[in-house]
Scaffold this motif. Structure first.
Motif, mmCIF file in Angstrom:
data_model
loop_
_atom_site.group_PDB
_atom_site.id
_atom_site.type_symbol
_atom_site.label_atom_id
_atom_site.label_comp_id
_atom_site.label_asym_id
_atom_site.label_seq_id
_atom_site.Cartn_x
_atom_site.Cartn_y
_atom_site.Cartn_z
ATOM 1 N N THR A 1 0.814 -1.199 -0.106
ATOM 2 C CA THR A 1 -0.088 0.119 -0.184
ATOM 3 C C THR A 1 0.904 1.393 -0.088
ATOM 4 O O THR A 1 2.057 1.257 0.285
ATOM 5 N N PRO A 2 0.566 2.348 -0.416
ATOM 6 C CA PRO A 2 1.093 3.493 -0.183
ATOM 7 C C PRO A 2 1.423 4.265 1.145
ATOM 8 O O PRO A 2 1.983 5.224 1.342
ATOM 9 N N TYR A 3 0.670 3.492 2.037
ATOM 10 C CA TYR A 3 0.792 4.018 3.559
ATOM 11 C C TYR A 3 1.697 3.355 4.597
ATOM 12 O O TYR A 3 1.952 3.784 5.549
ATOM 13 N N GLY A 4 2.194 2.141 4.125
ATOM 14 C CA GLY A 4 2.848 1.266 5.202
ATOM 15 C C GLY A 4 4.073 2.177 5.574
ATOM 16 O O GLY A 4 4.142 2.256 6.818
ATOM 17 N N GLY A 5 5.404 2.600 4.965
ATOM 18 C CA GLY A 5 6.367 3.121 5.177
ATOM 19 C C GLY A 5 6.114 4.254 6.512
ATOM 20 O O GLY A 5 6.740 4.428 7.337
ATOM 21 N N TYR A 6 5.251 5.255 5.832
ATOM 22 C CA TYR A 6 4.993 6.511 6.524
ATOM 23 C C TYR A 6 4.413 6.110 7.585
ATOM 24 O O TYR A 6 4.610 6.860 8.653
ATOM 25 N N LEU A 7 3.413 5.052 7.707
ATOM 26 C CA LEU A 7 2.766 4.652 8.934
ATOM 27 C C LEU A 7 3.703 4.255 10.045
ATOM 28 O O LEU A 7 3.733 4.656 11.281
ATOM 29 N N VAL A 8 4.710 3.435 9.661
ATOM 30 C CA VAL A 8 5.644 3.042 10.840
ATOM 31 C C VAL A 8 6.750 4.359 11.245
ATOM 32 O O VAL A 8 6.857 4.358 12.404
ATOM 33 N N ILE A 9 6.905 5.096 10.591
ATOM 34 C CA ILE A 9 7.677 6.381 10.916
ATOM 35 C C ILE A 9 6.760 7.039 11.535
ATOM 36 O O ILE A 9 7.246 7.834 12.600
ATOM 37 N N MET A 10 5.443 7.408 11.220
ATOM 38 C CA MET A 10 4.878 8.080 12.165
ATOM 39 C C MET A 10 4.517 7.519 13.624
ATOM 40 O O MET A 10 4.209 8.299 14.626
ATOM 41 N N LYS A 11 4.231 6.443 13.698
ATOM 42 C CA LYS A 11 4.413 5.495 14.949
ATOM 43 C C LYS A 11 5.530 5.749 15.782
ATOM 44 O O LYS A 11 5.343 6.013 16.942
ATOM 45 N N VAL A 12 6.706 5.766 15.299
ATOM 46 C CA VAL A 12 7.866 6.141 16.144
ATOM 47 C C VAL A 12 7.686 7.520 16.355
ATOM 48 O O VAL A 12 8.446 7.677 17.657
ATOM 49 N N ILE A 13 7.468 8.458 15.640
ATOM 50 C CA ILE A 13 7.646 9.754 16.022
ATOM 51 C C ILE A 13 6.535 10.069 17.129
ATOM 52 O O ILE A 13 6.916 10.706 18.114
ATOM 53 N N ASN A 14 5.473 9.480 16.909
ATOM 54 C CA ASN A 14 4.380 9.796 18.001
ATOM 55 C C ASN A 14 4.805 9.053 19.248
ATOM 56 O O ASN A 14 4.476 9.525 20.614
ATOM 57 N N LEU A 15 5.431 7.978 19.209
ATOM 58 C CA LEU A 15 5.957 7.355 20.519
ATOM 59 C C LEU A 15 6.894 8.366 21.265
ATOM 60 O O LEU A 15 6.997 8.473 22.317
ATOM 61 N N PHE A 16 7.888 8.884 20.519
ATOM 62 C CA PHE A 16 8.740 9.680 21.085
ATOM 63 C C PHE A 16 7.989 11.185 21.473
ATOM 64 O O PHE A 16 8.395 11.560 22.719
ATOM 65 N N LEU A 17 7.042 11.697 20.909
ATOM 66 C CA LEU A 17 6.349 12.767 21.177
ATOM 67 C C LEU A 17 5.819 12.497 22.571
ATOM 68 O O LEU A 17 5.579 13.404 23.616
ATOM 69 N N LEU A 18 4.834 11.276 22.504
ATOM 70 C CA LEU A 18 4.368 11.048 23.725
ATOM 71 C C LEU A 18 5.264 10.690 24.959
ATOM 72 O O LEU A 18 4.961 11.186 26.220
ATOM 73 N N GLY A 19 6.486 10.297 24.834
ATOM 74 C CA GLY A 19 7.363 10.243 25.731
ATOM 75 C C GLY A 19 7.978 11.424 26.273
ATOM 76 O O GLY A 19 8.170 12.032 27.563
ATOM 77 N N TYR A 20 7.865 12.485 25.252
ATOM 78 C CA TYR A 20 8.587 13.877 25.690
ATOM 79 C C TYR A 20 7.674 14.269 26.576
ATOM 80 O O TYR A 20 7.766 15.152 27.768
#
Length: 324
Positions: free
Chosen positions: A97-116
């Motif tokens: 799908t066109p969304y897979g790679g971007y979704l994984v990156i978004m999940k990592v970014i959001n994990l970091f943001l929630l941690g901050y």
């Protein structure tokens, strides 16, 4: 809405919980930004302080929940490979799908943001006057918007997965030059990627020794990127013991003793602790920054030792190096 497997229900249920409590958190964030006044003794202020504790507990719960859910998502995507023609692991599923790679990156970014946010909240609750309250709620609004985008990407990903469409396997995606993963360009030669990986790690170590904490924090973010690149282009070939097999997801499978979960945990946790020193440098004190940097360098060193163990072990068993 396309339902592929029972595990997807779990993911959607957690997304529903977030949407429900996220809307409440947005309403509270608006009230806190507009009306919060520590020096006021009004009934409104008393109510806002109680809501502040409630929202803090809710977000903390989601942070604690989000960490295992992230790895569960990776496991679930990897388990879908047999149902997608041509897919050998999570790469084929995500790349279908066109969304897979971007979704994984978004999940990592959001994990970091929630941690901050979690760290900011801890300091805010310990500080007299709750001086970081407005800042953390502005930040919370941004995080909730980012998480909404993540859910949209997630729904689109699952809706786009087709059991009839033939996709490229990880060997095709990462085995040739140039390499693409969902249009994210990966074209770094293996010798250069491992050299850059080592140079960034050495720079981190020197920064830690000389207590250059802000610089260390910046380097830890760079380290996360170059470590993933070098894992794909170099270290994964030694884990698989095959020079043409370069995949960041097959290492999550049973055949490789699930070593990928350990590697990603070490890498993400170490980079998060290190980057927090830079991102929160206006909030934390020097001893706290030093402690976080120490945890980060230990985890990053452990990651380095594990990946190089595979390289050295292969050489001692075979007497030669892999070449792709």
């Amino acid at each position: 809405m396309n339902f592929i497997a029972p595990e997807q229900v779990v993911i959607y249920f957690i997304d529903f919980l977030f949407l429900f409590y996220g809307l409440y958190a947005l309403k509270t964030a608006y009230q806190m930004i507009i009306h919060f006044d520590f020096h006021s003794s009004s009934a409104l202020q008393y109510s806002l302080e109680k809501k502040n504790i409630l929202v803090s507990n809710i977000i903390t719960f989601f942070i604690v929940l989000n960490i295992p859910v992230f790895f569960f998502f990776l496991y679930f995507i990897d388990s879908l490979a047999p149902t997608v023609p041509g897919a050998m692991c999570a790469v084929g599923v995500l790349n279908s799908t066109p969304y897979g790679g971007y979704l994984v990156i978004m999940k990592v970014i959001n994990l970091f943001l929630l941690g901050y946010w979690f760290l900011i909240n801890r300091f805010d609750l310990k500080t007299y006057g709750f001086i970081y309250t407005r800042m953390k709620y502005w930040f919370l609004i941004f995080i909730i918007v980012m998480l909404f985008f993540e859910i949209i990407l997630e729904v689109n990903l699952f809706d786009s997965i087709s059991p009839t469409k033939i996709v490229s396997c990880c060997g095709s995606v990462f085995g040739g030059e140039p390499k693409f993963f969902n249009n994210l360009f990966l074209d770094l030669k293996d010798s250069w990627s491992v050299l850059i990986f080592l140079l960034v790690f050495i720079a981190m170590l020197i920064s830690y020794i000389f207590k250059k904490l802000k610089f260390y924090g910046v380097l830890s973010i760079i380290f996360l990127v170059v470590a993933i690149y070098s894992l794909i282009d170099f270290f994964s070939t030694y884990i698989y013991e095959l020079p043409t097999h370069r995949c960041p997801f097959c290492i999550l499978q049973k055949e490789y003793h699930y070593i990928g979960y350990l590697l990603y945990f070490l890498l993400l946790t170490g980079s998060f602790m290190g980057s927090s020193v830079f991102v929160l440098n206006k909030i934390i004190d020097y001893p706290t920054g030093l402690k976080w940097s120490k945890i980060s360098i230990y985890l990053s060193t452990f990651y380095l030792l594990v990946v190089f163990f595979y390289v050295i072990s292969y050489y001692f068993r075979t007497g030669r190096w892999l070449s792709g």
